[in-house]
Write a protein that holds these residues in place. Structure first.
Motif, PDB file in Angstrom:
ATOM      1  N   ARG A  41     -64.163 -22.051  -4.507  1.00  0.00           N
ATOM      2  CA  ARG A  41     -63.960 -23.707  -4.445  1.00  0.00           C
ATOM      3  C   ARG A  41     -62.537 -23.901  -5.145  1.00  0.00           C
ATOM      4  N   SER A  42     -62.101 -25.182  -4.832  1.00  0.00           N
ATOM      5  CA  SER A  42     -60.882 -25.620  -5.168  1.00  0.00           C
ATOM      6  C   SER A  42     -61.158 -26.218  -6.567  1.00  0.00           C
ATOM      7  N   VAL A  43     -59.962 -26.623  -7.129  1.00  0.00           N
ATOM      8  CA  VAL A  43     -60.128 -27.174  -8.560  1.00  0.00           C
ATOM      9  C   VAL A  43     -60.966 -28.607  -8.606  1.00  0.00           C
ATOM     10  N   ASP A  44     -61.098 -29.126  -7.254  1.00  0.00           N
ATOM     11  CA  ASP A  44     -61.889 -30.243  -7.288  1.00  0.00           C
ATOM     12  C   ASP A  44     -63.557 -29.748  -7.060  1.00  0.00           C
ATOM     13  N   GLY A  45     -63.863 -28.620  -6.926  1.00  0.00           N
ATOM     14  CA  GLY A  45     -65.120 -28.196  -6.622  1.00  0.00           C
ATOM     15  C   GLY A  45     -65.701 -27.977  -4.925  1.00  0.00           C
ATOM     16  N   TRP A  46     -64.668 -28.434  -4.418  1.00  0.00           N
ATOM     17  CA  TRP A  46     -64.868 -28.247  -2.775  1.00  0.00           C
ATOM     18  C   TRP A  46     -64.928 -26.688  -2.290  1.00  0.00           C
TER      19      TRP A  46
END
Length: 116
Positions: free
Chosen positions: A101-106
């Motif tokens: 996941r990315s830093v935004d949680g996606w």
């Protein structure tokens, strides 16, 4: 690329692949030919993915993994190789196991890969 259900890239749950000879293409950062342009790869990661790693990389005309060769893939949380990103290196030169996941949680939704 292998998708894994644990943070250590050891519990395989799926994969995505890019090729030199069919879409989506792996690129070469040492060549400028049309055949060497990297294309955006849609990942379709399973929802339970916790990590991702590069399982192997081959050069344009190689049939086995290069002994001293290396490459990298950049992952994005957008479908068009855009948004937040992270880069994974193969076989060395940086982290090989990345969070899914990315830093935004996606979950990562797309990637581009290059052979050095």
């Amino acid at each position: 690329m292998n998708f894994c259900s644990d943070a250590a890239c050891s519990e395989y749950v799926g994969e995505a692949a890019a090729w030199w000879t069919q879409t989506p293409l792996v690129g070469s950062i040492v060549s400028t030919s049309a055949a060497a342009r990297a294309q955006c790869l849609t990942l379709n990661m399973p929802g339970n993915s916790e990590s991702v790693n590069i399982a192997g990389m081959w050069g344009y005309s190689e049939t086995t993994q290069p002994g001293s060769g290396s490459g990298h893939c950049t992952f994005w949380d957008g479908y068009t190789c855009s948004g937040n990103g992270a880069t994974s290196f193969y076989p060395n030169g940086g982290p090989t196991c990345q969070p899914a996941r990315s830093v935004d949680g996606w979950l990562w939704k797309s990637a581009k890969c290059w052979i050095n």
